[in-house]
Each structure stands twice: as structure tokens, then as C-alpha cells.
Motif scaffolding. Structure first.
Motif, PDB file in Angstrom:
ATOM      1  N   GLY A 195       7.290  -4.013   0.981  1.00 45.26           N
ATOM      2  CA  GLY A 195       6.472  -4.210   2.178  1.00 45.26           C
ATOM      3  C   GLY A 195       5.309  -5.147   1.922  1.00 45.26           C
ATOM      4  O   GLY A 195       5.474  -6.234   1.363  1.00 45.26           O
ATOM      5  N   PHE A 196       4.128  -4.702   2.320  1.00 45.65           N
ATOM      6  CA  PHE A 196       2.933  -5.535   2.167  1.00 45.65           C
ATOM      7  C   PHE A 196       2.125  -5.165   0.924  1.00 45.65           C
ATOM      8  O   PHE A 196       0.958  -5.565   0.812  1.00 45.65           O
ATOM      9  CB  PHE A 196       2.045  -5.403   3.411  1.00 45.65           C
ATOM     10  CG  PHE A 196       2.637  -6.045   4.634  1.00 45.65           C
ATOM     11  CD1 PHE A 196       2.519  -7.410   4.850  1.00 45.65           C
ATOM     12  CD2 PHE A 196       3.331  -5.282   5.560  1.00 45.65           C
ATOM     13  CE1 PHE A 196       3.072  -7.999   5.973  1.00 45.65           C
ATOM     14  CE2 PHE A 196       3.883  -5.856   6.688  1.00 45.65           C
ATOM     15  CZ  PHE A 196       3.759  -7.234   6.896  1.00 45.65           C
ATOM     16  N   ASP A 197       2.726  -4.420  -0.003  1.00 45.02           N
ATOM     17  CA  ASP A 197       1.984  -4.002  -1.195  1.00 45.02           C
ATOM     18  C   ASP A 197       1.472  -5.194  -1.998  1.00 45.02           C
ATOM     19  O   ASP A 197       0.349  -5.171  -2.521  1.00 45.02           O
ATOM     20  CB  ASP A 197       2.867  -3.124  -2.079  1.00 45.02           C
ATOM     21  CG  ASP A 197       3.163  -1.779  -1.442  1.00 45.02           C
ATOM     22  OD1 ASP A 197       2.508  -1.461  -0.421  1.00 45.02           O
ATOM     23  OD2 ASP A 197       4.040  -1.049  -1.944  1.00 45.02           O
ATOM     24  N   ASN A 198       2.291  -6.228  -2.126  1.00 48.47           N
ATOM     25  CA  ASN A 198       1.871  -7.399  -2.897  1.00 48.47           C
ATOM     26  C   ASN A 198       0.713  -8.128  -2.222  1.00 48.47           C
ATOM     27  O   ASN A 198      -0.190  -8.646  -2.887  1.00 48.47           O
ATOM     28  CB  ASN A 198       3.053  -8.363  -3.082  1.00 48.47           C
ATOM     29  CG  ASN A 198       4.116  -7.794  -3.997  1.00 48.47           C
ATOM     30  OD1 ASN A 198       3.814  -7.104  -4.960  1.00 48.47           O
ATOM     31  ND2 ASN A 198       5.366  -8.078  -3.681  1.00 48.47           N
ATOM     32  N   PHE A 199       0.730  -8.172  -0.900  1.00 51.10           N
ATOM     33  CA  PHE A 199      -0.367  -8.811  -0.177  1.00 51.10           C
ATOM     34  C   PHE A 199      -1.652  -7.991  -0.317  1.00 51.10           C
ATOM     35  O   PHE A 199      -2.742  -8.556  -0.418  1.00 51.10           O
ATOM     36  CB  PHE A 199      -0.009  -8.979   1.300  1.00 51.10           C
ATOM     37  CG  PHE A 199       1.074  -9.987   1.551  1.00 51.10           C
ATOM     38  CD1 PHE A 199       0.764 -11.337   1.674  1.00 51.10           C
ATOM     39  CD2 PHE A 199       2.397  -9.591   1.640  1.00 51.10           C
ATOM     40  CE1 PHE A 199       1.759 -12.273   1.907  1.00 51.10           C
ATOM     41  CE2 PHE A 199       3.403 -10.520   1.869  1.00 51.10           C
ATOM     42  CZ  PHE A 199       3.082 -11.861   2.000  1.00 51.10           C
ATOM     43  N   VAL A 200      -1.516  -6.663  -0.329  1.00 51.02           N
ATOM     44  CA  VAL A 200      -2.687  -5.807  -0.544  1.00 51.02           C
ATOM     45  C   VAL A 200      -3.255  -6.039  -1.936  1.00 51.02           C
ATOM     46  O   VAL A 200      -4.473  -6.146  -2.126  1.00 51.02           O
ATOM     47  CB  VAL A 200      -2.311  -4.324  -0.339  1.00 51.02           C
ATOM     48  CG1 VAL A 200      -3.468  -3.426  -0.738  1.00 51.02           C
ATOM     49  CG2 VAL A 200      -1.904  -4.067   1.107  1.00 51.02           C
ATOM     50  N   ALA A 201      -2.351  -6.144  -2.930  1.00 51.71           N
ATOM     51  CA  ALA A 201      -2.805  -6.400  -4.298  1.00 51.71           C
ATOM     52  C   ALA A 201      -3.508  -7.744  -4.403  1.00 51.71           C
ATOM     53  O   ALA A 201      -4.531  -7.890  -5.091  1.00 51.71           O
ATOM     54  CB  ALA A 201      -1.614  -6.353  -5.256  1.00 51.71           C
ATOM     55  N   ALA A 202      -2.978  -8.742  -3.702  1.00 51.54           N
ATOM     56  CA  ALA A 202      -3.617 -10.059  -3.720  1.00 51.54           C
ATOM     57  C   ALA A 202      -4.990 -10.012  -3.051  1.00 51.54           C
ATOM     58  O   ALA A 202      -5.957 -10.618  -3.533  1.00 51.54           O
ATOM     59  CB  ALA A 202      -2.721 -11.088  -3.029  1.00 51.54           C
TER      60      ALA A 202
END
Length: 307
Positions: free
Chosen positions: A68-75
Motif C-alpha cells: 500500500g502506501f507504507d513506502n510513501f509513509v516511510a519516505a
């Protein structure tokens, strides 16, 4: 006796023959190579990047599971990436301003020689056609505090042992200057070509009216060359946001994190440490959105200035 003129009968419209229609229509198969190249160089990388950004992906095991959007949250939560975006924006704006200013000035100086590009113009284009890695290596050797090509110059100026890459502000400023030096010739070439397109009648009319150099430049040449200058500035912004080679060769992001721009931070995320390719892909998309916003803001400012 009245004579009535008889109009000749109009010819019925003749439908175009199949051969005529064929001559006007370009065969679709001629566009296949262009469409194929766009799919390979544009669509496939875009789809692959999005797929990596929404999945749990590493360098060894890409596309493991949907994230999902986990990578965007991490970024978004990454302090290092956030700082790199700020540095990238500052770097792009400063380098673009310097490159455009130097390029326009050089183009005007060359055009003042009588419209001859000549050997001097060809020499001025050398930084642009030199690979960025070679440019970085050359400048790193020149700026070395011990044994560097500019060591004698620093000594003559009374600042022996001066190392412009030794501090964060100095290293960042040095990279901005080197990048502007390398890409100012692109602006010079575009603006010089635009100056050649200014009709001679405009120059002559300005001279007859007694307009000085600055008035001629602002009122006669400016409106003709301005669209080219804006286009060159947009190109410079995109190129400056993409900078990576120069940073990797000259400073490697140092000292500290002073010269870690977004492109270099994406590289560090993907190929150093935990090899988080998914997060790196999300950072790349965020960087692309930032570049789009900056370009949109620049276009809005330009339209308002024209209006």
C-alpha cells in the motif's frame, strides 16, 4: 425581348477517390517504432516504479507483497529524505539562476561580435559536452587543498591551504557553481540561436529612434528572446533537480549531509544499507511530484509576468 443569362450548372462534388484518401492519410504502421520506443522507455519504467513503490521490495527480492502506501509513509517520515528535498530545491533554483544569467550574458557578448559563433563559441560549449563524471573528477583535482591545480592561486590570494569543499556551505556553493558552469553553455546556445532570429529591421529601427543598448535589449530584443530564455530556464531546473554524478564524484554527499540532494538520497536508500528499493521508488515518485510543482509554479509566475 429580354435575354436571361443562364448560369452554368455547378459541378457536383466529387468524392475523393480511395487513392487520394490514401495519399492524405499516414499509414498507422509507420508510427509503430515510435509507439514501441515510448512504451519501452516511458510506460514500462513508470509502471515498474509504481509497482515497486506499493510493494515490499528489496534489491534481492522485489515485489514480495503488497504494501500500500507504507513506502510513501516511510519516505515522508524520513528526516534524511526531507532534508534532501530542501537541498535539491535550493540547489536547482540557485544553479538555474546562475546558468541562465551566465548563458544570456555570453550569448549577448557573442552576438555583439557580429553574429559569428566561431571558435570561441565552440570552446564555450565544451563544458556542456563533457561527461559529468569527467567534470567532477577534474574539479575535484583542481580543488584539492594539497597538490590541487588551484593551490597556487589560493596561495597568491593569501589563503594558502584553502579548501572550498571542507565546509558544508562551501561544498554546497562549489557544487552549485560547477553545475552552473557546466550547463550555462546550453542556455548560451539556445539564446544565441534566438538572437539570430531577431529581424535586422528591428535593430535598425531601434538605432534610428536613438534607443540605447539597454532600451534596445529591453524593448526590442527582449520580447523576441524571452520565450527561449523561459524554455532554457525550465530545462535547467529539470537538469539541476536530476543532479547525481557531480555529487557522487566531488563530495559523495559530504561533508556530513550538506550536499546530499534528493537523487543521491534515493541512491543511498536503494543501494546502501538495507537496500530498500520500494522506499527508494516511493521517494523517486515524490521527487517527480516536487519537480512538477516547481515547474508549475514557475509557469504560473511567467504567465502572470506576461499578462
Amino acid at each position: 425581348m429580354t435575354v436571361t443569362a443562364v448560369r452554368p450548372a455547378s459541378r457536383p462534388a466529387v468524392a475523393p477517390t480511395r487513392a487520394a484518401r490514401g495519399r492524405r492519410r499516414v499509414p498507422l504502421w509507420l508510427a509503430v517504432p515510435a509507439i514501441g520506443s515510448l512504451l519501452v522507455t516511458g510506460a514500462y519504467p513508470a509502471v515498474a516504479g509504481i509497482a515497486l513503490a506499493v510493494t515490499d521490495s528489496s534489491l534481492a527480492r522485489p515485489l514480495r507483497e503488497f504494501a500500500g502506501f507504507d513506502n510513501f509513509v516511510a519516505a515522508a517520515e524520513s528526516v534524511a529524505f526531507g532534508g534532501s528535498l530542501v537541498r535539491s530545491t535550493l540547489f536547482a533554483v540557485l544553479a538555474t539562476l546562475l546558468a541562465v544569467l551566465a548563458g544570456v550574458t555570453g550569448a549577448l557578448a557573442l552576438h555583439a561580435r557580429g553574429g559569428r559563433f566561431g571558435l570561441l563559441g565552440a570552446v564555450l560549449l565544451l563544458p556542456m559536452v563533457t561527461p559529468p563524471v569527467s567534470v567532477g573528477v577534474a574539479w575535484k583535482l583542481l580543488l584539492a587543498p594539497v597538490g590541487g591545480g588551484l593551490t597556487g592561486l589560493w596561495g597568491a590570494l593569501g589563503i594558502a591551504g584553502f579548501n572550498p569543499l571542507g565546509t558544508g556551505a562551501g561544498a554546497f556553493t562549489t557544487l552549485v557553481l560547477i553545475h552552473a558552469w557546466q550547463w550555462a553553455p546550453l542556455v548560451l546556445l539556445l539564446v544565441y540561436a534566438a538572437l539570430l532570429g531577431v529581424p535586422a529591421e528591428l535593430w535598425e529601427a531601434a538605432a534610428l529612434d536613438g534607443a540605447g543598448w539597454w532600451r534596445t535589449l529591453r524593448s526590442v530584443v527582449g520580447p523576441v528572446v524571452a520565450p527561449t530564455v523561459v524554455a532554457a530556464a525550465v530545462l535547467q531546473l529539470v537538469i539541476a533537480f536530476k543532479v547525481f554524478d557531480l555529487v557522487a564524484v566531488v563530495t559523495a554527499g559530504g561533508p556530513g549531509v550538506a550536499t546530499i540532494v534528493a537523487g543521491f538520497e534515493v541512491f543511498r536508500t536503494a543501494f546502501r544499507g538495507s537496500f530498500e528499493v520500494g522506499t527508494a521508488a516511493a521517494e523517486t515518485i515524490v521527487l517527480g511530484l516536487l519537480v512538477g510543482l516547481v515547474l508549475a509554479a514557475a509557469g504560473l509566475v511567467t504567465r502572470r509576468a506576461d499578462g
